[in-house]
Motif scaffolding. Structure first.
Motif, mmCIF file in Angstrom:
data_model
loop_
_atom_site.group_PDB
_atom_site.id
_atom_site.type_symbol
_atom_site.label_atom_id
_atom_site.label_comp_id
_atom_site.label_asym_id
_atom_site.label_seq_id
_atom_site.Cartn_x
_atom_site.Cartn_y
_atom_site.Cartn_z
ATOM 1 N N LYS A 109 16.281 5.880 -20.776
ATOM 2 C CA LYS A 109 17.108 5.264 -21.808
ATOM 3 C C LYS A 109 17.357 6.213 -22.974
ATOM 4 N N ASN A 110 16.329 6.929 -23.409
ATOM 5 C CA ASN A 110 16.474 7.833 -24.556
ATOM 6 C C ASN A 110 17.381 9.018 -24.246
ATOM 7 N N THR A 125 7.301 1.842 -16.966
ATOM 8 C CA THR A 125 7.822 1.546 -18.307
ATOM 9 C C THR A 125 8.093 2.821 -19.104
ATOM 10 N N GLN A 140 6.970 10.590 -25.263
ATOM 11 C CA GLN A 140 6.624 9.236 -24.857
ATOM 12 C C GLN A 140 5.157 9.135 -24.429
ATOM 13 N N ASP A 147 11.799 4.310 -20.397
ATOM 14 C CA ASP A 147 12.091 4.702 -21.778
ATOM 15 C C ASP A 147 12.684 6.104 -21.841
#
Length: 284
Positions: A134-135, A127, A186, A131
């Protein structure tokens, strides 16, 4: 009495008698074969090594490495700090069980080593990596999945310290730096959600590397060795196949090998044109 004439040969070739025994290979003949072609084998060895080395220098992508460092604080250990996690006793609605649970939770705080291991596992979780993809738009721009990203991440050796080094290796210098810094960001978010201690503090942000990763020529040397061995073995296999398929009789030893008969005499090979020329010179 009429003599009976037999159409059978008094002997038969050994290859016909032993055709069901399989193919036998004399290792001495194979050694002589390779020894006679030693120069060609060495030439193919050098050729393959040169091709392998050139492939490493020209085709392989350069790699860039960027490192970020974070500091993980030790969990609360003093009794004064432990009182911070115990509920306020001034109110009348606090139960004894709440106080006991708070003290048990304080006693079960993880050690420094387990905190570092937890942090590393969080950074490699699916996960969190999704992220990061995606960022940074790596999933759309570079068609990268979380398994590819996971393979770029390693951790430096920082034993007996509270520091964790996050090392990212990729073909692009800017990408390596961006991924390392985004992992730290993150990681702080996920650490707050899953670990009951202070989040790691950024000790050193990742910078864009100015030089490609120096592998010490290990890849070039390995590819050169593998290329040379591959071409040399391939040529030796070609020689061996040609040797096995060649059933022509070329020497007296071949007569003994295939027919089991020792030849009484051999006729040397000569060029008739040269014989006439010699006779003309000698006046024959």
């Amino acid at each position: 009495m009429q003599q009976q004439i037999s159409n059978e040969y008094p002997w038969q070739p050994q290859s016909m008698n032993n055709q069901d025994e399989g193919i036998e290979v004399d290792l001495s003949e194979v050694f002589d074969l390779f020894w006679g072609h030693l120069r060609q084998i060495i030439a193919w060895l050098v050729f393959g090594a040169a091709v392998g080395g050139l492939y490493s220098c020209a085709v392989e992508e350069p790699q860039y490495q960027s490192t970020a460092q974070v500091y993980i604080e030790s969990p609360t250990s003093d009794i004064d700090d432990a009182m911070m996690v115990i509920p306020d006793l001034s109110g009348g609605n606090i139960l004894l069980s709440d106080v006991a649970n708070a003290i048990i939770s304080w006693q079960r705080l993880p050690s420094d080593t387990s905190l570092q291991n937890d942090y590393k596992e969080l950074l490699l979780s699916r996960t969190l990596l999704q992220d990061v993809l995606k960022n940074l738009s790596l999933d759309t721009d570079c068609d990268m999945n979380y398994e590819d990203l996971k393979g770029m991440i390693t951790f430096g050796d920082t034993e007996s310290t509270h520091i964790v080094k996050i090392v990212v290796t990729s073909p692009d210098a800017q990408m390596s730096s961006d991924i390392a810094n985004e992992l730290v960001s993150q990681g702080e978010i996920y650490y707050r959600n899953f670990v009951w201690t202070e989040p790691p503090k950024v000790l050193e942000s990742a910078e864009v590397p100015s030089h490609r990763l120096d592998t010490g020529g290990s890849n070039s040397f390995r590819n050169a060795v593998l290329g040379g061995l591959f071409t040399a073995v391939l040529y030796c296999g070609f020689l061996l196949v040609c040797f096995m398929m060649n059933d022509k009789i070329a020497t007296p030893n071949d007569v003994v090998k295939y027919f089991g008969v020792q030849p009484l005499a051999t006729i040397p090979k000569s060029n008739p044109g040269n014989v006439r020329k010699d006779r003309a010179q000698k006046g024959w």
